[in-house]
Design an enzyme around this catalytic site. Sequence first.
Site, mmCIF file in Angstrom:
data_model
loop_
_atom_site.group_PDB
_atom_site.id
_atom_site.type_symbol
_atom_site.label_atom_id
_atom_site.label_comp_id
_atom_site.label_asym_id
_atom_site.label_seq_id
_atom_site.Cartn_x
_atom_site.Cartn_y
_atom_site.Cartn_z
ATOM 1 N N HIS A 1 0.867 -1.189 0.000
ATOM 2 C CA HIS A 1 0.000 0.000 0.000
ATOM 3 C C HIS A 1 0.898 1.232 0.000
ATOM 4 C CE1 HIS A 1 -3.654 -2.341 1.131
ATOM 5 N NE2 HIS A 1 -2.756 -3.127 1.718
ATOM 6 N N ASP B 1 2.297 -7.061 2.659
ATOM 7 C CA ASP B 1 1.151 -6.227 3.046
ATOM 8 C C ASP B 1 1.656 -4.940 3.733
ATOM 9 O OD1 ASP B 1 -1.392 -5.269 3.411
ATOM 10 O OD2 ASP B 1 -1.945 -6.667 5.003
#
Length: 427
Positions: free
Chosen positions: A63, A306
């Site tokens: 992200h 992640d």
Amino acid sequence: MKTLIKNGRVVTSRNQLIPVDVWIEEGKIKGLGQFTETAESFEQVIDAKNGLITPGLVDVHVHFREPGFEYKETIETGSRSAAKGGFTTVCAMPNLNPVPDTPERLTDMYQRIEKDSVVNILQYAPITKELNTEKLVDFAGLKKAGAFAFTNDGVGVQTAGVMYEAMKEAAALDMAIVAHTEDESLLFGGVMHLGEKSKELGLPGIMSATESSQIARDVLLAKETGVHYHVCHVSTKESVEVIRQAKKHGIHVTCEVCPHHLIMTDCDITHDHGYFKMNPPLRATDDQQALIDGLLDGTIDCIATDHAPHGHEEKNQSMIDSPFGIVGSETAFALMYTHFVKTNRFTLKQVVYWMTEAPSKLFNLETGSLNIGADADIAIFDLDEEVVIPEEFVSKSHNTPFSGEKVVGDTLYTFVKGKLVWNKKEA
């Protein structure tokens, strides 16, 4: 530029370390071996000092927060963070503002990437408009605009019918559906794994079935549609078993696991603090063992970080109020090497494979290996010197429960298409 990496080592298929030099020219690997050319014939000479040379690491789950949340991370800082960790190709999630849910918005994302990134970034497109609706995006238009795959990471697709239709669309285009599996009706305000530790801390828990029940639904839909269905950040023993059985029945399902779920459990949560809050949460010891077993038997296909940066004030509070997520790009390889290779639980060859070749194969990427003629996407790691995970990172954020831990496997250099994008000496 003509570059020579000398005095390095590579790990063989038999898990042996052998010496190697790497000749890079015009952004490609031109030679591997021991070269008789003098250093003066190269414009740049890098002494690996017996370090491990690997293909650039590949992370299918990061992200980078831009646009919309630049105070957490930007394409520039996120890509430099990835480079520091040895990653040369990363796949960025679409939970942004605006969401890249049209071809025009996705094109804008790639323009930003071209301008600011130091590594290869492949951008995901969402499955539904704005991520949290039930209206499907223009799959064909987004594929044409360069979508890597389709995902609503951050929010699970709640309706089976919507997921079924999305899978049909993706399958027709030979594209993957990448799923954040979470049945929101089973959350009940949970912030950590439901177990004895959540009771001890007085915090609402998240059931394992919140994740595994949606995977069970989706693998049956994947069977019906024939889509490549990839599960994000698997965390429970039940999820591993559902995926194992689906693979045995020939369903095209793949999955990833994160270092923090392999290394920590809910028992490692010492107190109520946002740095321990992630989604999915740290699970129980038997879940952790199932993840390790799943990697070893091939049920779990690859390792992904992640990487989820947040602002300091957001995370420096109770798990009740903190957002989910921890950073991982800069620490993933060192943590895996320290906790699993140094302890003889995994081989070095296995860890390198799960972080390079395996994710590349899953998504048919032209990266993840050291081959003559390939792009010179390369990482070099120090397997000897112990370092302490810092409290500050190249990333804008430093929300991690691993700060202060001593690890081995720090990144010395990272090259992308032959360009040196990380040099520890100059950090």
